[in-house]
Design a protein around this motif. Structure first.
Motif, PDB file in Angstrom:
ATOM      1  N   SER A  12       0.815  -1.422  -0.034  1.00 11.33           N
ATOM      2  CA  SER A  12      -0.063   0.021  -0.109  1.00 11.33           C
ATOM      3  C   SER A  12       0.841   1.226  -0.144  1.00 11.33           C
ATOM      4  O   SER A  12       1.862   1.361   0.818  1.00 11.33           O
ATOM      5  CB  SER A  12      -0.879   0.080   1.274  1.00 11.33           C
ATOM      6  N   CYS A  13       0.476   2.254  -0.897  1.00 14.83           N
ATOM      7  CA  CYS A  13       1.148   3.511  -0.832  1.00 14.83           C
ATOM      8  C   CYS A  13       1.228   4.249   0.481  1.00 14.83           C
ATOM      9  O   CYS A  13       0.143   4.417   1.132  1.00 14.83           O
ATOM     10  CB  CYS A  13       0.427   4.459  -1.968  1.00 14.83           C
ATOM     11  N   PRO A  14       2.398   4.591   1.066  1.00 13.17           N
ATOM     12  CA  PRO A  14       2.673   5.465   2.163  1.00 13.17           C
ATOM     13  C   PRO A  14       1.777   6.771   2.141  1.00 13.17           C
ATOM     14  O   PRO A  14       1.407   7.446   3.101  1.00 13.17           O
ATOM     15  CB  PRO A  14       4.047   5.222   2.573  1.00 13.17           C
ATOM     16  N   GLN A  15       1.846   7.311   0.849  1.00 11.84           N
ATOM     17  CA  GLN A  15       1.247   8.572   0.571  1.00 11.84           C
ATOM     18  C   GLN A  15      -0.166   8.743   0.713  1.00 11.84           C
ATOM     19  O   GLN A  15      -0.685   9.538   1.580  1.00 11.84           O
ATOM     20  CB  GLN A  15       1.551   9.163  -0.768  1.00 11.84           C
ATOM     21  N   CYS A  16      -0.936   7.884  -0.168  1.00 15.91           N
ATOM     22  CA  CYS A  16      -2.445   7.871  -0.215  1.00 15.91           C
ATOM     23  C   CYS A  16      -2.839   6.750   0.227  1.00 15.91           C
ATOM     24  O   CYS A  16      -4.208   6.486   0.395  1.00 15.91           O
ATOM     25  CB  CYS A  16      -2.528   8.300  -1.812  1.00 15.91           C
ATOM     26  N   GLY A  17      -2.329   5.586   0.528  1.00 14.04           N
ATOM     27  CA  GLY A  17      -2.793   4.416   1.058  1.00 14.04           C
ATOM     28  C   GLY A  17      -3.467   3.268  -0.169  1.00 14.04           C
ATOM     29  O   GLY A  17      -3.952   2.335   0.136  1.00 14.04           O
ATOM     30  N   ILE A  73       6.348   3.352  -8.917  1.00 16.10           N
ATOM     31  CA  ILE A  73       5.638   4.730  -8.670  1.00 16.10           C
ATOM     32  C   ILE A  73       4.124   4.248  -8.469  1.00 16.10           C
ATOM     33  O   ILE A  73       3.546   3.529  -9.185  1.00 16.10           O
ATOM     34  CB  ILE A  73       5.826   5.568  -9.782  1.00 16.10           C
ATOM     35  N   CYS A  74       3.552   5.036  -7.580  1.00 17.49           N
ATOM     36  CA  CYS A  74       2.093   4.979  -7.135  1.00 17.49           C
ATOM     37  C   CYS A  74       1.439   5.567  -8.468  1.00 17.49           C
ATOM     38  O   CYS A  74       1.704   6.609  -8.827  1.00 17.49           O
ATOM     39  CB  CYS A  74       1.718   5.577  -5.775  1.00 17.49           C
ATOM     40  N   ILE A  75       0.523   4.821  -8.785  1.00 15.39           N
ATOM     41  CA  ILE A  75      -0.395   5.277 -10.074  1.00 15.39           C
ATOM     42  C   ILE A  75      -1.291   6.390  -9.625  1.00 15.39           C
ATOM     43  O   ILE A  75      -1.812   7.305 -10.186  1.00 15.39           O
ATOM     44  CB  ILE A  75      -1.165   4.027 -10.771  1.00 15.39           C
ATOM     45  N   ASN A  76      -1.735   6.275  -8.309  1.00 18.29           N
ATOM     46  CA  ASN A  76      -2.834   7.305  -7.784  1.00 18.29           C
ATOM     47  C   ASN A  76      -2.272   8.688  -7.589  1.00 18.29           C
ATOM     48  O   ASN A  76      -2.679   9.548  -8.224  1.00 18.29           O
ATOM     49  CB  ASN A  76      -3.509   6.674  -6.583  1.00 18.29           C
ATOM     50  N   CYS A  77      -1.055   8.409  -6.887  1.00 19.39           N
ATOM     51  CA  CYS A  77      -0.650   9.986  -6.490  1.00 19.39           C
ATOM     52  C   CYS A  77       0.711  10.399  -7.248  1.00 19.39           C
ATOM     53  O   CYS A  77       1.258  11.548  -7.240  1.00 19.39           O
ATOM     54  CB  CYS A  77      -0.502  10.112  -5.008  1.00 19.39           C
ATOM     55  N   GLY A  78       1.409   9.331  -7.681  1.00 17.79           N
ATOM     56  CA  GLY A  78       2.720   9.786  -8.486  1.00 17.79           C
ATOM     57  C   GLY A  78       3.907  10.020  -7.685  1.00 17.79           C
ATOM     58  O   GLY A  78       4.894  10.532  -7.876  1.00 17.79           O
TER      59      GLY A  78
HETATM   60 ZN   LIG Z   1       0.104   6.899  -3.743  1.00 16.19          ZN
END
Ligand SMILES: [Zn+2]
Length: 67
Positions: free
Chosen positions: A29-34, A42-47
């Protein structure tokens, strides 16, 4: 030429052919947006990657209206 001495059973053949099955990719899970994301990507959701913004979010530019 090296050859098998005895015929292998169909069960043994099946066990050999079952090795190609791969496991599902692990998802972190992305630490930035979850949101769920692939590790080392790279997280696709927040980059974000490693706490840094890599891909800035796409900003839709409004087409200039002609008068
Ligand atoms: Zn993210």
């Amino acid at each position: 030429m090296p050859n098998p001495k005895k015929r292998h059973s169909t069960s043994r053949q099946g066990m050999r052919r079952a090795n190609w099955k791969i496991s599902l990719p692990s998802i972190n899970s992305c630490p930035q947006c979850g949101q769920p994301k692939l590790p080392h990507r790279i997280c696709i959701n927040c980059g974000f990657y490693n706490g840094e913004l890599i891909l800035p979010k796409k900003v839709k530019t409004k087409p200039k209206t002609e008068e």
